[in-house]
Scaffold this active site. Structure first.
Site, PDB file in Angstrom:
ATOM      1  N   GLY A  36      16.389  16.545 -27.999  1.00 47.49           N
ATOM      2  CA  GLY A  36      16.169  15.144 -28.364  1.00 47.49           C
ATOM      3  C   GLY A  36      15.396  14.452 -27.270  1.00 47.49           C
ATOM      4  O   GLY A  36      15.801  14.484 -26.102  1.00 47.49           O
ATOM      5  N   GLY A 233      -2.723  15.973 -14.525  1.00 45.51           N
ATOM      6  CA  GLY A 233      -1.976  14.837 -13.993  1.00 45.51           C
ATOM      7  C   GLY A 233      -1.900  13.706 -14.984  1.00 45.51           C
ATOM      8  O   GLY A 233      -1.596  13.917 -16.155  1.00 45.51           O
ATOM      9  N   ASP A 261       8.932  14.043 -21.691  1.00 47.67           N
ATOM     10  CA  ASP A 261      10.165  13.302 -21.424  1.00 47.67           C
ATOM     11  C   ASP A 261      10.461  13.285 -19.929  1.00 47.67           C
ATOM     12  O   ASP A 261      10.902  12.274 -19.386  1.00 47.67           O
ATOM     13  CB  ASP A 261      11.333  13.936 -22.181  1.00 47.67           C
TER      14      ASP A 261
END
Length: 323
Positions: A36, A233, A261
């Site tokens: 998730g 980057g 994330d």
């Protein structure tokens, strides 16, 4: 950790990662994890000492209880998670690959999270927080989750809460691309800190280069746009500053899922600590690099000691290369 600093919300699923390479059709052995985007961010922030709460709904089943136990063990506040006795927790299968992105199959239709609505989480009962992190996934899961996300966003913004938004495009969850672009951009325009990938930015704005993508959102009122460039980057832009920040060398890519994330964890945590935009993006690059070097979506996310060691080692390597 005392006062809640970050609130996030989304769908968590059980994830089964194949132990052997090859087609999912043929795999007989899997390891179970929690998946998730928003739970990855919550866990990553918690590991860095930032008190974070995750708001959602899971099924009253073994998958749901596993998710709750995992987040609790990671120090994430789950007091705003509901257990649904009628609808099940979703799950996914993920292939093992030697290079490139794994194949992921989702089993989330009519999941407990897709049934979330404003009735489950009245705005007047939302926890007090300093920052809200959202992604484009909840608005894609169902109309009711989209409405809740939008109402929470507007409600907390009125209270002076800062907002970060990761588009996290999932075309398969949308009826068509036009609706996806329209609704995701509706959320993106409300963000203080926007974190798209370069390909996502191109889809959402129609522009192909990072400078124009950033300008598109800055003109709409976003304060900071950070565009992920993969191994190169990231590039950030504000009304007064624009700069590309190099990435960190990765010794071995094990699993690319969750890197974005991890990047969000780095940027959000650093900005909440008062770091400069460049320092925040550099930390995002570091955690994103760490994330791809291990299996699972959040398993490679570091605590502060591991992060500082990795960043010092990375800076030292850059100096040696420069010489």
């Amino acid at each position: 950790m005392n006062e809640l600093k970050v609130l996030t919300m989304g769908e968590a699923m059980a994830m089964f990662i194949a132990e052997d390479s090859g087609s999912l059709d043929d795999c007989m052995r899997y390891k179970r994890y929690v998946a998730g985007a928003e739970t990855n961010v919550a866990i990553g922030l918690s590991r860095l000492g930032i008190k974070t709460a995750w708001m959602s709904k899971v099924g009253d089943d073994s998958f749901g209880r596993m998710i709750m136990k995992t987040l609790t063990n990671e120090g994430v506040d789950v007091s705003h998670v509901l257990m649904d006795p009628f609808y099940s927790t979703g799950f996914q299968l993920k292939s093992k690959v030697e290079q490139g992105d794994p194949v992921v199959e989702y089993f989330r239709k009519n999941s407990s999270a897709s049934k979330i609505s404003l009735e489950d989480f009245p705005l007047e009962k939302l926890p007090s927080t300093q920052h809200l992190h959202l992604t484009g996934i909840p608005p894609a899961i169902s109309g009711s989750f989209r409405n809740l996300s939008w109402q929470v966003l507007k409600h907390l913004k009125q209270k002076g809460v800062t907002v970060s938004f990761d588009p996290n495009l999932r075309p398969s969850l949308w009826p068509n691309e036009r609706e996806m672009i329209s609704i995701v951009n509706m959320f993106a325009e409300e963000a203080d800190w926007l974190l798209p990938g370069i390909q996502e930015g191109e889809i959402l704005t129609g522009y192909s280069n990072k400078e124009d993508i950033a300008s598109y959102y800055l003109e709409l009122g976003v304060k900071l746009v950070v565009i992920k460039l993969g191994e190169e980057g990231a590039y950030f832009a504000t009304q007064n500053e624009r700069k590309e920040v190099p990435g960190f060398t990765v010794t071995e890519v094990v699993d690319t899922v969750g890197a974005g994330d991890g990047f969000a964890v780095g940027v959000i945590s650093a900005l909440l600590e008062g770091a400069s935009n460049e320092e925040a993006v550099l930390r995002g690059n570091a955690i994103g690099a760490k994330a791809v070097m291990s299996s699972g979506d959040h398993e490679g996310l570091p605590d502060m000691e591991e992060l500082e060691h990795f960043m010092k080692k990375g800076v030292l390597q850059s100096c040696l290369n420069y010489k």
